[in-house]
Design an enzyme around this catalytic site. Structure first.
Site, short mmCIF file in Angstrom:
data_model
loop_
_atom_site.label_atom_id
_atom_site.label_comp_id
_atom_site.label_asym_id
_atom_site.label_seq_id
_atom_site.Cartn_x
_atom_site.Cartn_y
_atom_site.Cartn_z
N ASN A 9 0.90 -1.08 -0.09
CA ASN A 9 -0.03 -0.09 0.02
C ASN A 9 0.93 1.15 0.05
OD1 ASN A 9 -1.75 2.04 0.53
ND2 ASN A 9 -2.09 1.32 2.50
N LYS A 11 0.22 4.20 -0.24
CA LYS A 11 -0.61 5.35 0.37
C LYS A 11 -0.12 6.75 -0.44
CE LYS A 11 -0.28 3.20 4.80
NZ LYS A 11 -0.31 3.27 6.37
N HIS A 94 -9.75 1.51 4.63
CA HIS A 94 -8.45 1.82 5.50
C HIS A 94 -8.81 2.62 6.55
CE1 HIS A 94 -4.23 2.84 6.32
NE2 HIS A 94 -4.06 1.58 5.64
N GLU A 96 -6.96 5.12 7.90
CA GLU A 96 -6.85 6.35 7.35
C GLU A 96 -7.89 6.90 6.56
OE1 GLU A 96 -2.96 5.53 5.37
OE2 GLU A 96 -2.00 5.28 7.35
N GLU A 166 -5.62 -4.73 10.65
CA GLU A 166 -4.53 -3.62 10.83
C GLU A 166 -4.91 -2.88 12.18
OE1 GLU A 166 -2.40 -2.38 6.92
OE2 GLU A 166 -4.06 -1.21 7.20
N GLY A 172 2.45 2.38 10.81
CA GLY A 172 3.48 3.55 10.54
C GLY A 172 4.09 3.72 11.85
N SER A 212 3.20 -1.98 10.37
CA SER A 212 4.84 -2.16 10.67
C SER A 212 5.21 -3.36 10.18
CB SER A 212 5.01 -1.92 12.10
OG SER A 212 4.57 -0.46 12.24
P1 PGA Z 1 2.88 0.29 7.59
O1 PGA Z 1 1.44 0.69 6.98
O2 PGA Z 1 3.11 -0.92 7.06
O3 PGA Z 1 3.63 1.39 7.01
O4 PGA Z 1 2.66 0.28 9.09
C1 PGA Z 1 0.21 -0.46 6.85
C2 PGA Z 1 -1.08 0.21 6.17
O5 PGA Z 1 -1.43 1.09 6.58
O6 PGA Z 1 -1.50 -0.65 5.22
#
Ligand code: PGA
Length: 248
Positions: A9, A11, A94, A96, A166, A172, A212
């Site tokens: 992803n 982003k 997601h 976000e 998640e 992140g 992560s």
């Molecule tokens: P990350 O993000 O691997 O940077 O923690 C995962 C995600 O939000 O899909």
């Protein structure tokens, strides 16, 4: 047998130039064919990345979409537009998008139905906040998200659905859920799917862990019975680490 699926992803990272470089670098590395590898770039990169991925086994995903086919929805992109570009997966709900763009469970359900109707495979995201976990409410939260997003979905569609667990506090942040906690939630999600949609749905739905994930922890995560893949942000932005994840 559920095929493992590792999804990057991106982003809001990587303009077309950077996207080209990253894809070209990934293409130079041998990827394990038993694992489904997938990249989800920003909308503006999809056309070019789709061209670059022709004749490779790497699949293309989008990070969001609208549920209508066309019309007066300024700034939105429809399922059929994605399909036309060679997109096969779409990330939906997601955290976000839920947090910064106020996406509701009902909206995500509409999008999920539209994705299925248009031949796209949804990657449905769910997960709890740190406060919810500390209050012991993580299963309640995830159950609500999953039940609402999968409302009225037919049993036969589950072989096309991916659910990404998640935990928001792990995204992140460098903090990963322990592989045991990730497995516990994945097993809970599978049992929810079984209760609502039947045994066949529960056996075929693929469940990813996200938050992560990196080359150093992928193997342990993928060793769990109910975890079929990973949805990866940061560590998917570099060819070497993305390919290490796919080749876990
Ligand atoms: P990350 O993000 O691997 O940077 O923690 C995962 C995600 O939000 O899909």
């Amino acid at each position: 047998m559920r095929r493992p699926i590792i999804a990057g992803n991106w982003k809001m990272n990587m303009g077309v130039k950077e996207a080209e470089e990253l894809i070209e670098a990934i293409k130079k590395i041998d990827l394990n064919k038993e694992v489904e590898a997938l990249v989800c770039p920003p909308f503006v990169d999809l056309y070019r990345v789709s061209e670059l991925l022709e004749n490779t086994a790497i699949k293309l995903g989008a990070q969001n979409m609208h549920y209508e086919k066309s019309g007066a929805f300024t700034g939105e992109v429809s399922p059929n537009m994605l399909k036309e570009l060679g997109v096969s997966y779409v990330i939906l709900g997601h955290s976000e998008r839920r947090q910064y763009f106020a996406e509701s469970d009902d909206l995500i359900n509409k999008k999920l139905q539209a994705a299925l109707a248009n031949g796209l495979s949804p990657i449905l995201c769910c997960g709890e906040t740190l406060e919810e976990r500390e209050a012991g409410e993580e299963e309640k939260k995830v159950a609500r998200q999953i039940e609402k997003a999968l409302k009225d979905v037919k049993e036969d569609d589950f072989d096309r659905i991916v659910i990404a667990y998640e935990p928001i506090w792990a995204i992140g942040t460098g903090k990963t859920a322990s592989s045991d906690d990730a497995e516990k939630m994945s097993s809970f999600i599978r049992s929810l799917v079984k209760d609502k949609h039947g045994d066949k749905a529960a056996k075929s739905v693929r469940i990813q862990y996200g938050g992560s994930v990196k080359p150093s922890n992928i193997k342990e995560i993928m060793g769990k019975d109910n975890i079929d893949g990973a949805l990866v942000g940061g560590a998917s932005l570099e060819a070497e680490s993305f390919s290490q994840l796919v080749n876990f």
